[in-house]
Motif scaffolding. Structure first.
Motif, PDB file in Angstrom:
ATOM      1  N   HIS A 197       0.836  -1.204   0.000  1.00  0.00           N
ATOM      2  CA  HIS A 197       0.000   0.000   0.000  1.00  0.00           C
ATOM      3  C   HIS A 197       0.871   1.254   0.000  1.00  0.00           C
ATOM      4  CE1 HIS A 197      -3.405   2.616   0.754  1.00  0.00           C
ATOM      5  NE2 HIS A 197      -2.763   3.133   1.795  1.00  0.00           N
ATOM      6  N   GLU A 198       1.981   1.219   0.721  1.00  0.00           N
ATOM      7  CA  GLU A 198       2.904   2.358   0.725  1.00  0.00           C
ATOM      8  C   GLU A 198       3.449   2.612  -0.672  1.00  0.00           C
ATOM      9  OE1 GLU A 198       5.874   1.354   3.558  1.00  0.00           O
ATOM     10  OE2 GLU A 198       4.530   1.500   5.288  1.00  0.00           O
ATOM     11  N   VAL A 199       3.754   1.528  -1.389  1.00  0.00           N
ATOM     12  CA  VAL A 199       4.258   1.666  -2.758  1.00  0.00           C
ATOM     13  C   VAL A 199       3.173   2.244  -3.661  1.00  0.00           C
ATOM     14  CG1 VAL A 199       5.122   0.396  -4.774  1.00  0.00           C
ATOM     15  CG2 VAL A 199       5.925  -0.210  -2.478  1.00  0.00           C
ATOM     16  N   ASP A 200       1.953   1.715  -3.543  1.00  0.00           N
ATOM     17  CA  ASP A 200       0.850   2.213  -4.365  1.00  0.00           C
ATOM     18  C   ASP A 200       0.588   3.699  -4.101  1.00  0.00           C
ATOM     19  OD1 ASP A 200       0.454  -0.270  -5.526  1.00  0.00           O
ATOM     20  OD2 ASP A 200      -1.136  -0.849  -4.130  1.00  0.00           O
ATOM     21  N   SER A 201       0.659   4.106  -2.825  1.00  0.00           N
ATOM     22  CA  SER A 201       0.435   5.509  -2.478  1.00  0.00           C
ATOM     23  C   SER A 201       1.530   6.390  -3.058  1.00  0.00           C
ATOM     24  CB  SER A 201       0.367   5.673  -0.949  1.00  0.00           C
ATOM     25  OG  SER A 201      -0.733   4.982  -0.414  1.00  0.00           O
ATOM     26  N   TRP A 202       2.769   5.895  -3.021  1.00  0.00           N
ATOM     27  CA  TRP A 202       3.894   6.647  -3.583  1.00  0.00           C
ATOM     28  C   TRP A 202       3.683   6.872  -5.073  1.00  0.00           C
ATOM     29  CZ3 TRP A 202       7.660   6.562  -7.240  1.00  0.00           C
ATOM     30  CH2 TRP A 202       8.814   7.317  -7.030  1.00  0.00           C
ATOM     31  N   TYR A 207       2.572  10.138  -9.685  1.00  0.00           N
ATOM     32  CA  TYR A 207       2.151  10.078 -11.082  1.00  0.00           C
ATOM     33  C   TYR A 207       0.669  10.317 -11.310  1.00  0.00           C
ATOM     34  CZ  TYR A 207       6.764   8.158 -12.044  1.00  0.00           C
ATOM     35  OH  TYR A 207       8.117   7.989 -12.160  1.00  0.00           O
ATOM     36  N   GLY A 208      -0.136  10.242 -10.255  1.00  0.00           N
ATOM     37  CA  GLY A 208      -1.556  10.453 -10.444  1.00  0.00           C
ATOM     38  C   GLY A 208      -2.199   9.366 -11.294  1.00  0.00           C
ATOM     39  N   ARG A 209      -3.091   9.762 -12.185  1.00  0.00           N
ATOM     40  CA  ARG A 209      -3.815   8.818 -13.024  1.00  0.00           C
ATOM     41  C   ARG A 209      -2.889   8.261 -14.101  1.00  0.00           C
ATOM     42  NH1 ARG A 209      -9.217   7.864 -13.928  1.00  0.00           N
ATOM     43  NH2 ARG A 209      -9.772   7.017 -15.974  1.00  0.00           N
ATOM     44  N   LEU A 210      -2.898   6.942 -14.246  1.00  0.00           N
ATOM     45  CA  LEU A 210      -2.017   6.280 -15.207  1.00  0.00           C
ATOM     46  C   LEU A 210      -2.836   5.610 -16.302  1.00  0.00           C
ATOM     47  CD1 LEU A 210       0.384   4.606 -12.626  1.00  0.00           C
ATOM     48  CD2 LEU A 210       0.966   6.521 -14.128  1.00  0.00           C
ATOM     49  N   GLY A 211      -2.264   5.569 -17.496  1.00  0.00           N
ATOM     50  CA  GLY A 211      -2.902   4.875 -18.609  1.00  0.00           C
ATOM     51  C   GLY A 211      -2.503   3.411 -18.624  1.00  0.00           C
ATOM     52  N   ARG A 212      -3.058   2.681 -19.557  1.00  0.00           N
ATOM     53  CA  ARG A 212      -2.758   1.259 -19.705  1.00  0.00           C
ATOM     54  C   ARG A 212      -2.252   0.975 -21.105  1.00  0.00           C
ATOM     55  NH1 ARG A 212      -4.635  -2.304 -15.915  1.00  0.00           N
ATOM     56  NH2 ARG A 212      -5.983  -1.468 -14.279  1.00  0.00           N
TER      57      ARG A 212
END
Length: 250
Positions: A197-202, A207-212
């Motif tokens: 979760h710490e990694v995901d929050s970082w 980066y905010g919203r990311l594309g795929r």
């Protein structure tokens, strides 16, 4: 004034020396069965070391180096998505996030995670990438099939199976640690989930919203099955380079 837990530092150094020794033995022996035994033991030790490191950090007896981002060049060409898949499979097993971007030199993987986890992913990815290359080179293309399509499927099948094996190995290390624990503190699985979760929050904060990425090109199912079989035989540890010290890529 900053204090250092010298006993923890000594223990860490001892574990790292054992891992390096096992990897060196796996790479130096001419006997494949013996090499697999050494490399598998090294990978198991790496998984347990990750679990121990996380629990020591949670208990305040070891201070980690925080979350870092490491760029890994994946290049371009027909097999770049297979390299990305392999890196993602290893990253996922060690609680890291993998982002990617494209530029003039091809695609780059951005590996994000706790520093120790990122280091472990980089070591395993380097080894597995070369093993995948060698296995693909040795696999004959069935009559009537394009070499590029078959090889791409083989490499993707290899990546998927290795990811499954690493996840199984990490789950086993977590179960062993939980059974051995005698405290009433949080379970190992919960501690590792918090780290993820710490990694995901970082990543979200940076980066905010990311594309795929769009879907990968279709692959030969028989090739993917053969690649998965090679992934079953892969050594889950070690480093492999050519005679000039360069990492090999598919």
């Amino acid at each position: 004034m900053t204090t250092t837990d010298t006993s923890t530092d000594t223990s860490t150094d001892t574990v790292l020396r054992r891992i390096r020794g096992l990897l060196d033995q796996a790479e130096s022996t001419p006997y494949p069965d013996e090499a697999e035994t050494f490399a598998t033991k090294a990978a198991e030790l790496m998984a347990r070391y990750r679990v121990d490191e996380a629990m020591l950090e949670r208990a305040g007896r070891h201070r980690g180096q925080g979350i870092i981002e490491l760029d890994i060049e994946l290049g371009r060409g027909q097999y770049v998505r297979a390299r990305l898949a392999l890196l993602g499979a290893v990253a996922g097993a060690f609680g890291c996030r993998l982002l990617s971007s494209s530029g003039p030199d091809g695609r780059t993987g951005h590996l994000v995670g706790h520093a120790g986890d990122v280091d472990r992913v980089a070591v395993l990815y380097t080894s597995l990438l070369v093993q995948a290359t060698r296995a693909a080179d040795a696999e004959p293309t069935p009559s009537g099939h394009a070499r590029v399509t078959f090889r791409r499927g083989f490499l993707l099948g290899f990546a998927n199976r290795v990811g499954d094996r690493l996840a199984e190995q990490m789950a086993s290390a977590v179960d062993d640690a939980d059974r051995a624990a005698h405290s009433g503190g949080p379970s190992v699985a919960l501690v590792l989930a918090d780290r993820r979760h710490e990694v995901d929050s970082w990543v979200s904060d940076r980066y905010g919203r990311l594309g795929r990425l769009g879907p990968a090109a279709p692959v030969h199912l028989g090739a993917a099955a053969r690649g998965a079989a090679a992934g079953d035989r892969a050594d889950l540890g070690g480093r492999r380079v050519d005679g000039h010290g360069r990492t090999l890529t598919p």
